[in-house]
Design a protein around this motif. Structure first.
Motif, PDB file in Angstrom:
ATOM      1  N   ALA A   1      39.508  36.807  47.779  1.00 26.19           N
ATOM      2  CA  ALA A   1      38.326  37.191  47.687  1.00 26.19           C
ATOM      3  C   ALA A   1      38.745  38.846  46.996  1.00 26.19           C
ATOM      4  O   ALA A   1      37.924  39.280  45.814  1.00 26.19           O
ATOM      5  CB  ALA A   1      37.633  37.384  48.954  1.00 26.19           C
ATOM      6  N   GLY A   2      39.698  39.381  47.527  1.00 26.41           N
ATOM      7  CA  GLY A   2      40.035  40.615  46.990  1.00 26.41           C
ATOM      8  C   GLY A   2      40.504  40.576  45.488  1.00 26.41           C
ATOM      9  O   GLY A   2      40.141  41.460  44.582  1.00 26.41           O
ATOM     10  N   GLU A   3      41.276  39.640  45.024  1.00 25.16           N
ATOM     11  CA  GLU A   3      41.547  39.568  43.541  1.00 25.16           C
ATOM     12  C   GLU A   3      40.459  39.386  42.807  1.00 25.16           C
ATOM     13  O   GLU A   3      40.314  39.851  41.600  1.00 25.16           O
ATOM     14  CB  GLU A   3      42.560  38.359  43.547  1.00 25.16           C
ATOM     15  CG  GLU A   3      44.192  38.822  44.130  1.00 25.16           C
ATOM     16  CD  GLU A   3      44.281  38.648  45.779  1.00 25.16           C
ATOM     17  OE1 GLU A   3      43.229  38.217  46.342  1.00 25.16           O
ATOM     18  OE2 GLU A   3      44.961  39.155  46.357  1.00 25.16           O
ATOM     19  N   TRP A   4      39.598  38.263  43.264  1.00 21.74           N
ATOM     20  CA  TRP A   4      38.275  38.137  42.476  1.00 21.74           C
ATOM     21  C   TRP A   4      37.440  39.116  42.186  1.00 21.74           C
ATOM     22  O   TRP A   4      37.094  39.572  41.063  1.00 21.74           O
ATOM     23  CB  TRP A   4      37.420  36.983  43.145  1.00 21.74           C
ATOM     24  CG  TRP A   4      38.161  35.507  42.828  1.00 21.74           C
ATOM     25  CD1 TRP A   4      38.631  34.766  43.624  1.00 21.74           C
ATOM     26  CD2 TRP A   4      37.997  34.904  41.647  1.00 21.74           C
ATOM     27  NE1 TRP A   4      38.763  33.231  43.196  1.00 21.74           N
ATOM     28  CE2 TRP A   4      38.619  33.438  41.594  1.00 21.74           C
ATOM     29  CE3 TRP A   4      37.725  35.170  40.245  1.00 21.74           C
ATOM     30  CZ2 TRP A   4      38.839  32.732  40.694  1.00 21.74           C
ATOM     31  CZ3 TRP A   4      38.021  34.380  39.352  1.00 21.74           C
ATOM     32  CH2 TRP A   4      38.568  33.034  39.418  1.00 21.74           C
ATOM     33  N   ALA A   5      37.334  40.109  43.288  1.00 18.83           N
ATOM     34  CA  ALA A   5      36.638  41.441  43.177  1.00 18.83           C
ATOM     35  C   ALA A   5      37.266  42.443  42.337  1.00 18.83           C
ATOM     36  O   ALA A   5      36.740  42.918  41.436  1.00 18.83           O
ATOM     37  CB  ALA A   5      36.288  41.973  44.605  1.00 18.83           C
ATOM     38  N   ALA A   6      38.664  42.420  42.510  1.00 23.51           N
ATOM     39  CA  ALA A   6      39.071  43.313  41.477  1.00 23.51           C
ATOM     40  C   ALA A   6      39.168  42.734  39.922  1.00 23.51           C
ATOM     41  O   ALA A   6      39.020  43.730  39.087  1.00 23.51           O
ATOM     42  CB  ALA A   6      40.851  43.261  41.767  1.00 23.51           C
ATOM     43  N   LEU A   7      39.231  41.487  39.776  1.00 22.55           N
ATOM     44  CA  LEU A   7      39.267  41.147  38.231  1.00 22.55           C
ATOM     45  C   LEU A   7      37.856  41.405  37.783  1.00 22.55           C
ATOM     46  O   LEU A   7      37.638  41.706  36.721  1.00 22.55           O
ATOM     47  CB  LEU A   7      39.431  39.459  38.407  1.00 22.55           C
ATOM     48  CG  LEU A   7      39.289  38.627  37.287  1.00 22.55           C
ATOM     49  CD1 LEU A   7      40.146  39.291  35.815  1.00 22.55           C
ATOM     50  CD2 LEU A   7      39.604  37.175  37.208  1.00 22.55           C
ATOM     51  N   LEU A   8      36.879  41.044  38.680  1.00 23.83           N
ATOM     52  CA  LEU A   8      35.350  41.388  38.176  1.00 23.83           C
ATOM     53  C   LEU A   8      35.145  42.749  37.919  1.00 23.83           C
ATOM     54  O   LEU A   8      34.567  43.198  36.789  1.00 23.83           O
ATOM     55  CB  LEU A   8      34.487  40.788  39.121  1.00 23.83           C
ATOM     56  CG  LEU A   8      33.044  41.017  38.844  1.00 23.83           C
ATOM     57  CD1 LEU A   8      32.599  40.304  37.722  1.00 23.83           C
ATOM     58  CD2 LEU A   8      32.047  40.404  39.877  1.00 23.83           C
ATOM     59  N   GLY A   9      35.593  43.606  38.781  1.00 16.90           N
ATOM     60  CA  GLY A   9      35.604  45.132  38.556  1.00 16.90           C
ATOM     61  C   GLY A   9      35.967  45.628  37.306  1.00 16.90           C
ATOM     62  O   GLY A   9      35.552  46.255  36.536  1.00 16.90           O
ATOM     63  N   LEU A  10      37.281  45.168  37.038  1.00 17.49           N
ATOM     64  CA  LEU A  10      37.982  45.435  35.857  1.00 17.49           C
ATOM     65  C   LEU A  10      37.360  44.983  34.564  1.00 17.49           C
ATOM     66  O   LEU A  10      37.319  45.721  33.734  1.00 17.49           O
ATOM     67  CB  LEU A  10      39.289  45.068  35.794  1.00 17.49           C
ATOM     68  CG  LEU A  10      40.302  45.902  36.790  1.00 17.49           C
ATOM     69  CD1 LEU A  10      41.706  45.087  36.991  1.00 17.49           C
ATOM     70  CD2 LEU A  10      40.790  47.155  36.248  1.00 17.49           C
ATOM     71  N   VAL A  11      36.920  43.842  34.733  1.00 14.65           N
ATOM     72  CA  VAL A  11      36.200  43.205  33.342  1.00 14.65           C
ATOM     73  C   VAL A  11      34.771  44.025  33.235  1.00 14.65           C
ATOM     74  O   VAL A  11      34.481  44.216  32.010  1.00 14.65           O
ATOM     75  CB  VAL A  11      35.786  41.664  33.462  1.00 14.65           C
ATOM     76  CG1 VAL A  11      35.121  41.152  32.624  1.00 14.65           C
ATOM     77  CG2 VAL A  11      37.212  41.043  33.660  1.00 14.65           C
ATOM     78  N   VAL A  12      34.046  44.160  34.180  1.00 15.39           N
ATOM     79  CA  VAL A  12      32.896  44.963  34.075  1.00 15.39           C
ATOM     80  C   VAL A  12      33.062  46.291  33.692  1.00 15.39           C
ATOM     81  O   VAL A  12      32.488  46.989  32.775  1.00 15.39           O
ATOM     82  CB  VAL A  12      32.054  45.022  35.458  1.00 15.39           C
ATOM     83  CG1 VAL A  12      31.093  46.060  35.487  1.00 15.39           C
ATOM     84  CG2 VAL A  12      31.795  43.498  35.876  1.00 15.39           C
ATOM     85  N   GLY A  13      33.858  46.955  34.067  1.00  8.61           N
ATOM     86  CA  GLY A  13      34.352  48.327  33.421  1.00  8.61           C
ATOM     87  C   GLY A  13      34.836  48.221  32.238  1.00  8.61           C
ATOM     88  O   GLY A  13      34.480  49.342  31.415  1.00  8.61           O
ATOM     89  N   PHE A  14      35.648  47.273  31.755  1.00 10.87           N
ATOM     90  CA  PHE A  14      36.061  47.285  30.327  1.00 10.87           C
ATOM     91  C   PHE A  14      34.716  47.061  29.298  1.00 10.87           C
ATOM     92  O   PHE A  14      34.741  47.805  28.325  1.00 10.87           O
ATOM     93  CB  PHE A  14      37.009  46.080  30.225  1.00 10.87           C
ATOM     94  CG  PHE A  14      38.077  46.047  28.745  1.00 10.87           C
ATOM     95  CD1 PHE A  14      39.172  46.371  28.996  1.00 10.87           C
ATOM     96  CD2 PHE A  14      37.265  45.755  27.691  1.00 10.87           C
ATOM     97  CE1 PHE A  14      39.870  46.413  27.695  1.00 10.87           C
ATOM     98  CE2 PHE A  14      37.867  46.022  26.487  1.00 10.87           C
ATOM     99  CZ  PHE A  14      39.222  46.225  26.485  1.00 10.87           C
ATOM    100  N   LEU A  15      33.886  46.191  29.890  1.00  9.62           N
ATOM    101  CA  LEU A  15      32.775  45.762  28.955  1.00  9.62           C
ATOM    102  C   LEU A  15      31.997  46.960  28.974  1.00  9.62           C
ATOM    103  O   LEU A  15      31.400  47.398  27.925  1.00  9.62           O
ATOM    104  CB  LEU A  15      32.065  44.577  29.558  1.00  9.62           C
ATOM    105  CG  LEU A  15      30.755  44.137  28.821  1.00  9.62           C
ATOM    106  CD1 LEU A  15      30.998  43.803  27.372  1.00  9.62           C
ATOM    107  CD2 LEU A  15      30.109  43.019  29.669  1.00  9.62           C
ATOM    108  N   ALA A  16      31.750  47.833  29.891  1.00  6.01           N
ATOM    109  CA  ALA A  16      30.858  48.883  29.846  1.00  6.01           C
ATOM    110  C   ALA A  16      31.400  50.055  29.062  1.00  6.01           C
ATOM    111  O   ALA A  16      30.697  50.643  28.192  1.00  6.01           O
ATOM    112  CB  ALA A  16      30.656  49.615  31.365  1.00  6.01           C
TER     113      ALA A  16
END
Length: 321
Positions: free
Chosen positions: A228-243
């Protein structure tokens, strides 16, 4: 006002989900994976042959003339976004498996989308003609630039872009495109009359490439690497990059003094990334057991860029010109 694109009904999303699910449930392994890789390479060859037939040479020429728009756009996509991918990779290496982290640099070096960037530019009231020409030019440049740029920025972490890899890219991506351009005078009208069927060719080839890539990743224990932690980190990094990509592209368009319509076209071309180039090229650059890990951030970014683009385009359309 043009109709709003339906995100959840986008066939490309369904193809990506289906290909990923099939790889998780019935991965191609052993000899079957080798056969699947051969089918994928053949399908990629056909796709780029058709791309060469349908991208008008006149569009490329017009893009080269409009340097005030396309020069900064190419610099943004293959310069700023690529460096952003490098920075994101370095952050991701702290919390994600190395190959998944490498995926941020990989998709940072990719060209922008064709269909969705044009569709959302139209919805937002942007310069559609400029968007169409820009998408064609950027994707052609990406075929030649993405792999060496990725290798240069990635250093030892990147794929080994040696002589054999360059030959594969030339034979599977560049050669069919050049043949398609040469045949365009006789074939383009036939291809354009069958745009709906050709769109399914695009989706099918991408689906095959994703299936082969994720089959290799599943065989290497993809499921066991992500909690769960790795999925959350991946999602957070992708969202940040897109923003940052969206905000940066919009600000850059303003700094360049572009008209509102041209600035909207720059926004969508500059912030979106192409799975249509990314998945097939990953199948050539990486071994099957690596490719699935590397394209994981790209697939998530592709989904999120569509989810964000629809309301963003609708809001831009409501603002005064």
């Amino acid at each position: 006002m043009p109709a709003r694109p339906a995100i959840l009904s986008d066939p490309m999303i369904a193809v990506l989900v289906a290909a990923t699910a099939l790889a998780l449930l019935l991965p191609a392994t052993g000899e079957a994976r080798g056969m699947a890789q051969m089918v994928s390479n053949g399908a990629i060859f056909v796709l780029f042959l058709v791309n060469g037939m349908r991208i008008a040479r006149g569009e490329i020429a017009r893009g080269l003339v409009n340097w005030r728009y396309f020069g900064p756009l190419l610099l943004w996509i293959f310069g700023v976004m690529a460096l952003g991918g490098l920075a994101a990779m370095q952050l991701a290496q702290q919390v994600l498996p190395p190959l998944v982290a490498l995926g941020f640099l990989y998709f940072g070096c990719l060209p922008s989308t064709v269909q969705s960037a044009t569709s959302y530019t139209s919805l937002a009231g942007g310069n559609v003609a400029l968007s169409v020409v820009g998408a064609a030019l950027v994707n052609i440049v990406g075929v030649f630039v993405t792999a060496p740029l990725f290798a240069a920025l990635g250093g030892g972490a990147a794929a080994d872009i040696g002589y054999e890899t360059i030959v594969r890219i030339g034979l599977i991506l560049v050669l069919p495109f050049v043949i398609g351009q040469a045949l365009q005078g006789w074939t383009r009208e036939w291809v354009m009359e069958r745009k709906a069927r050709i769109a399914w060719l695009d989706r099918g080839v991408i689906g095959i490439a994703v299936y082969v890539a994720f089959s290799g990743a599943v065989e290497q224990g993809l499921a066991g690497l992500f909690g769960a932690g790795e999925w959350a980190a991946l999602l957070g990094l992708v969202v940040g990059f897109l923003a940052l990509a969206i905000a940066g592209a919009w600000i850059a368009g303003g700094v360049l003094g572009l008209s509102r319509a041209d600035r909207i076209a720059f926004l969508f071309a500059g912030s979106q990334k192409s799975v249509a180039i990314g998945a097939p090229m990953a199948a050539i650059l990486f071994a099957p057991e690596m490719a699935g890990f590397v394209i994981a951030p790209l697939l998530l970014y592709h989904l999120l860029q569509l989810v964000v683009a629809a309301p963003l385009a609708s809001r831009l359309a409501l603002r005064p010109r």
